[in-house]
Design an enzyme around this catalytic site. Structure first.
Site, PDB file in Angstrom:
ATOM      1  N   CYS A  47      14.103 -25.321  -2.327  1.00  9.56           N
ATOM      2  CA  CYS A  47      13.446 -26.107  -1.280  1.00  9.56           C
ATOM      3  C   CYS A  47      11.927 -25.949  -1.346  1.00  9.56           C
ATOM      4  CB  CYS A  47      13.972 -25.635   0.068  1.00  9.56           C
ATOM      5  SG  CYS A  47      13.239 -26.417   1.470  1.00  9.56           S
ATOM      6  N   CYS A  94       8.871 -22.282   5.878  1.00  7.43           N
ATOM      7  CA  CYS A  94       9.885 -22.525   6.907  1.00  7.43           C
ATOM      8  C   CYS A  94      10.658 -21.224   7.155  1.00  7.43           C
ATOM      9  CB  CYS A  94      10.814 -23.624   6.413  1.00  7.43           C
ATOM     10  SG  CYS A  94      12.291 -23.856   7.394  1.00  7.43           S
ATOM     11  N   CYS A 127      16.394 -30.675   4.366  1.00 14.12           N
ATOM     12  CA  CYS A 127      16.846 -29.280   4.353  1.00 14.12           C
ATOM     13  C   CYS A 127      18.105 -29.215   3.501  1.00 14.12           C
ATOM     14  CB  CYS A 127      17.125 -28.805   5.778  1.00 14.12           C
ATOM     15  SG  CYS A 127      17.994 -27.219   5.801  1.00 14.12           S
ATOM     16  N   ASP A 151      35.930 -12.366  18.675  1.00 10.83           N
ATOM     17  CA  ASP A 151      34.877 -13.000  17.865  1.00 10.83           C
ATOM     18  C   ASP A 151      33.664 -13.221  18.774  1.00 10.83           C
ATOM     19  OD1 ASP A 151      33.352 -14.452  16.112  1.00 10.83           O
ATOM     20  OD2 ASP A 151      34.740 -16.127  15.900  1.00 10.83           O
ATOM     21  N   CYS A 169      29.453 -11.575  13.613  1.00 10.85           N
ATOM     22  CA  CYS A 169      28.316 -12.136  12.866  1.00 10.85           C
ATOM     23  C   CYS A 169      27.139 -11.162  12.902  1.00 10.85           C
ATOM     24  CB  CYS A 169      27.933 -13.501  13.425  1.00 10.85           C
ATOM     25  SG  CYS A 169      27.528 -13.451  15.169  1.00 10.85           S
TER      26      CYS A 169
END
Ligand SMILES: C[S@@+](CC[C@H](N)C(=O)[O-])C[C@H]1O[C@@H](n2cnc3c(N)ncnc32)[C@H](O)[C@@H]1O
Length: 432
Positions: free
Chosen positions: A72, A78, A155, A360, A388
């Protein structure tokens, strides 16, 4: 004039959680952004603390073997990606190491059994959604650790139908009476797009026809909504035009997902996540599975196929409404859903007494009371913890251990290629 920091040569040992590379100067840890393992650099110290320093790259003297050319144009400016300059297989290995170290240091497990590492079938075009920032006519993402919006025109992490939506959003801006703060774009596996236009503070109302937005954005837009950020920072729906939900097809399952419900972001990995969690449910004849933080029933429904009965707990009203609908369209009659916070559902959990639990939670993980209650359930055999955030996962695993629940094995699943974020599926077993 800004004073220059101390400069020194540094060999990068590895990548760490947060995305930086770690090197050592006289034994002291130095963290540097945008480096790769094996790089030899000239570093300049930017922050000096008693136990560690932070530095930036002045010059690369030797390039580590995992270095690749970022795909990218905006990489480095970014803040969306951390590791585009690192070969994909090395990103995955770095994540495995991060999970392992967290389980060792925080989870207090000497030799954690990580029995599988699941790379993303594609490290590009995997994201089905993005929160795109808008400021002073610029449309893109925040720069790293900043609220400066980097203007981008595509993106490569986003699904093909929305990867180049940025210039079209700029066109849309011209038709809006007030500039919003964010656009939330979500494209499902059926290529149906939902758009949220999010304002902060005062703005002028409008009701552009859905067809006009579809024409400008050149995607299969099925609905769009106008939202305002509330005091807690969450976008609240004010108006919605068209359909406010879409469908996701994952293997043999179909899920309705409302504009305000959560759905896993990596379209190539949802099936793997479902499969690995469902396999645990197949290992034994479980009587009752409880799925906490269940969203639209993404895991409850597949697990429900293999257990006698199941229930899901979720605090978001929209997600629970989707979950109730999803159990019907997937033909499952043995599942119940409760719309409440896990903390408030602990009484139901005690009364129901599941023998299999799935959790979760968001990044913050569980709290001590939840851990204690789940571990003390009289019939509990296994807990599948999908996380996560490896550090809160490891913290909670250490807490579970105190109550006789031990980690048996874990899988690392790369849900977020090109970033340092990582998903872990840990299977815990009640031992006493
Ligand atoms: C990481 S998502 C997981 C969703 C689901 N397991 C899946 O795979 O799609 C976390 C979910 O927890 C919900 N949530 C957040 N805080 C909660 C709480 N305190 N109690 C219950 N649900 C909560 C969110 O709305 C979100 O749907």
């Amino acid at each position: 004039m800004k004073q220059r920091g101390k400069q020194f040569k540094l060999r990068i040992e590895k990548l760490v959680y947060g995305g930086k590379g770690l090197g050592r100067l006289n034994g002291k840890a130095v963290f540097v952004p945008q480096v790769a393992p094996g790089d030899l650099i000239v570093a300049e110290e930017t922050v000096q603390k008693s136990g560690y320093s932070e530095a930036k790259v002045v010059k690369i003297l030797e390039r580590g073997r995992s270095r690749v050319k970022p795909r990218c144009l905006y990489f480095g400016k970014c803040g969306g990606c951390d590791w585009q300059h690192v070969r994909y297989s090395d990103q995955v290995e770095a994540k495995r190491l991060i999970v392992e170290e967290n389980l060792q240091k925080i989870g207090k497990i000497k030799k954690p059994n990580i029995d599988e590492v699941i790379p993303s079938p594609s490290p590009w075009n995997y994201r089905n959604r993005a929160q795109i920032k808008v400021k002073a006519g610029r449309v893109g993402f925040f720069a790293k650790n900043s609220h400066f919006v980097v203007d981008v025109d595509r993106c490569p992490l986003l699904k093909e139908d929305i990867e180049d939506i940025f210039p079209k959003l700029k066109e849309l801006l011209k038709e809006l009476p007030t500039q919003p703060a964010e656009f939330h774009v979500y494209s499902s596996s059926k290529d149906e797009v939902l758009l949220k236009i999010v304002y902060q503070g005062r703005f002028k109302r409008f009701d552009l026809p859905l067809e006009r937005l579809r024409e400008i954005l050149k995607v299969n837009l099925v609905g769009y909504g106008i939202y305002r950020t509330n005091r807690e920072g969450y976008p609240e729906r004010l108006d919605f035009f068209g359909r406010d939900f879409t469908y996701e097809i994952v293997d043999k399952f179909k899920f309705r997902v409302s504009a305000d419900s959560f759905f896993q972001v990596n379209r190539f990995q949802v099936g793997n996540l479902i499969d690995r969690v469902a396999r645990v449910a197949m290992e034994h004849q479980y009587m009752l599975a409880g799925d906490f933080y269940c969203g639209v029933g993404t895991l409850t429904i597949p697990v429900g196929r293999y257990v006698h009965r199941a229930f899901g707990v979720e605090s978001n009203f929209w997600a629970v409404s989707d979950a109730l609908y999803n159990k019907d369209i997937n033909g499952l009659r043995n599942i119940q859903f409760f719309c409440r916070e896990t903390e408030e559902a602990l009484k139901i959990v005690k009364d129901y007494s599941p023998d299999l639990v799935i959790v979760d939670p968001p990044r913050s993980g569980l709290n001590e009371r939840i851990v204690r209650t789940l571990a003390a359930l009289p019939r509990i055999k296994k807990i599948v913890y999908v996380s996560c955030n490896p550090s809160t996962l490891a913290r909670d695993i250490a807490a579970f251990h105190q109550f006789g629940v031990n980690m048996e094995r874990a899988k690392v699943l790369d849900m977020f290629p090109q970033t340092y974020h990582v998903e872990t599926i840990a299977v815990l077993r009640k031992v006493r």
